[in-house]
Scaffold this motif. Sequence first.
Motif: not given
Lengths: 410, 177
Positions: B6-12, B26-35, B38-42, B117-121
């Motif tokens: 199933x496609x991970x739902x970005x709004x979930x 290790x950090x477990x973060x909510x997708x909305x935060x991780x997104x 931009x580096x993570x998103x990419x 912040x620069x590295x993570x875009x």
Amino acid sequence: MFRKLSEHLILIIISFLPFKEAVRTSVLSKRWRYIWHETRNIEFDERAFVDVRESQEMQASQRRGFMDFALQRIQNYQGRHIDKFQLTLSKPENFNGDIQRCISFAIIHNVKGLGLDFSDPTWAEDNLDNHAALFDLPLNVFGQILFSCNFRNSDFMNFTALKQCWNLDHLEISGPNLRLKCFVADNCSLISNEIVIEAPNLRFFKYSGTIPHFEFQIHPAHMEEADLSFGMELDYDESIGYDLYKLLQLYPIKVLTICSFMLQLIPHGDEPLRMEYDMNIRHLILKTSMHPYEFFGIVFFLNSSPYLETPTLDIGPGRIFYDYSSPVEGENLDRFWLERSIRYTCVVKSLKVVEGTLDELCLLGHLIIYGKVLQHTYVPVSKEEDDLIHVPLEDAPLPTTKDKAKCETS
Amino acid sequence: MSNTSENPNPSSSSAKITLKTSDNELFEVEEAVAMKFCTVKQYFEDEKDNDVAARGSSTVIPLPNVHSAVLARLISYCKKLPQSNAVADNHEEEETKKKERKQYGTPGDLVDLISAANYLDFKEGLEFFNQALADHIQNKSVEYVRKFFGIKGDFEPHEEEKYREEYAWAFEGVDED
């Protein structure tokens, strides 16, 4: 600590500094010497160079030095993008070509915000008394055409601000894919009396000056806020009401600021008491002197705005036109609000906040008494005193307002 | 072929993404935060394209340039983002925002945050922390700024004097230290 930072990162930091501060970083150390040259925030401000206490000749020479500095910087600029470009210059008529060069430079570098300020620091702005003097100035001071402000097809700009552009020949900002979101033109008077704006993404529009002929092409879904002020207009001409009425029809705006001039003239447009359809306004800021001649204008906007949530009364001096004639016959303007029993849809259904001062008690009283879902009333006594005292409305003898409603007075 | 992909739902809000910092936390973060990063998103999108199992917590995204202490602060900043990013439209609000920016500590901390912040875009963060840094040195003299950031002036005195002379206008109206 900065040793571990790349020059790229230092440049990012410098780009967030005001331009003058960025220039000062050049003497921090050898490493910092030239990094500021590529700052993405460029503000050329002649006030740092020109001393208004000096003789005119001296000032002219200082201004030339300022322009040389600006031109030298843009000629040697190595960066690719600029976030902000601001040019502040008080005698633009002597620098037509240089200004054009600056604007082209900004546009080529995909500037996100472009500001041109041609105001003269020796003149007070926004001062009604001063405007008389302004129009008495010999025509040859501003008689020659400054320049034509033409941003045709200049994409990437989000923000444009013009300030005190007298006798601008022609103002045109257009382009099929213009990203312009915010346009501000302060204290403008135009020779050709025409402003052409084709900006499909425009969200915020602010204009003050004389009334030009507006030619607008905007995308209604985007337009959110407009601030229109015609305080520089000296003539009372009822036919202008028709133009104003047309102007308002363009907007599905949510936030509207209007001036005393508009309030006096708008009832002389197509319809005296309301727009022919409902306006979408949620927040209405009335710059008014609460003169009876403005009352029909206020009623006009209350009638036309069924979704209004916050009316703000911003009291100040307005130019009252004594040849005003009431659009409705036989109305007693002295007891205007007391005799009003019409209930405006917005007041009963959506009005949530009222802001105003004690001077307008009658109108405020009217809004409070009929405001069924009113939550806040702000009544600062004077602008100098910021401290507002919260008075919960439950404590006030206003039976029609709901729980949790608050009234602020001081 | 997997029918459970199933496609991970970005709004979930329940979807979590695991980030691994330079010090192996290790950090477990909510997708909305991780997104927001931009580096993570990419990274996430690239993985998906490669059809590697990139569903939520099953993937660990390494961030070799970010220390755990810095990431923790970035995440906490991220969570209060909506209100702190609103445009200040009056003086009072601007003051409140300034105070808020002041909380982010010493120049060293800020530089770490900006660098991360620069590295993570992470655009909002980059803007915010840079502004915080700019607040600190607003209208300050060269000496103050050097001391503040621990920069050693390496010009000969006459050299520095010459450079100051060149842009004398920029050195006017500076606050007393």
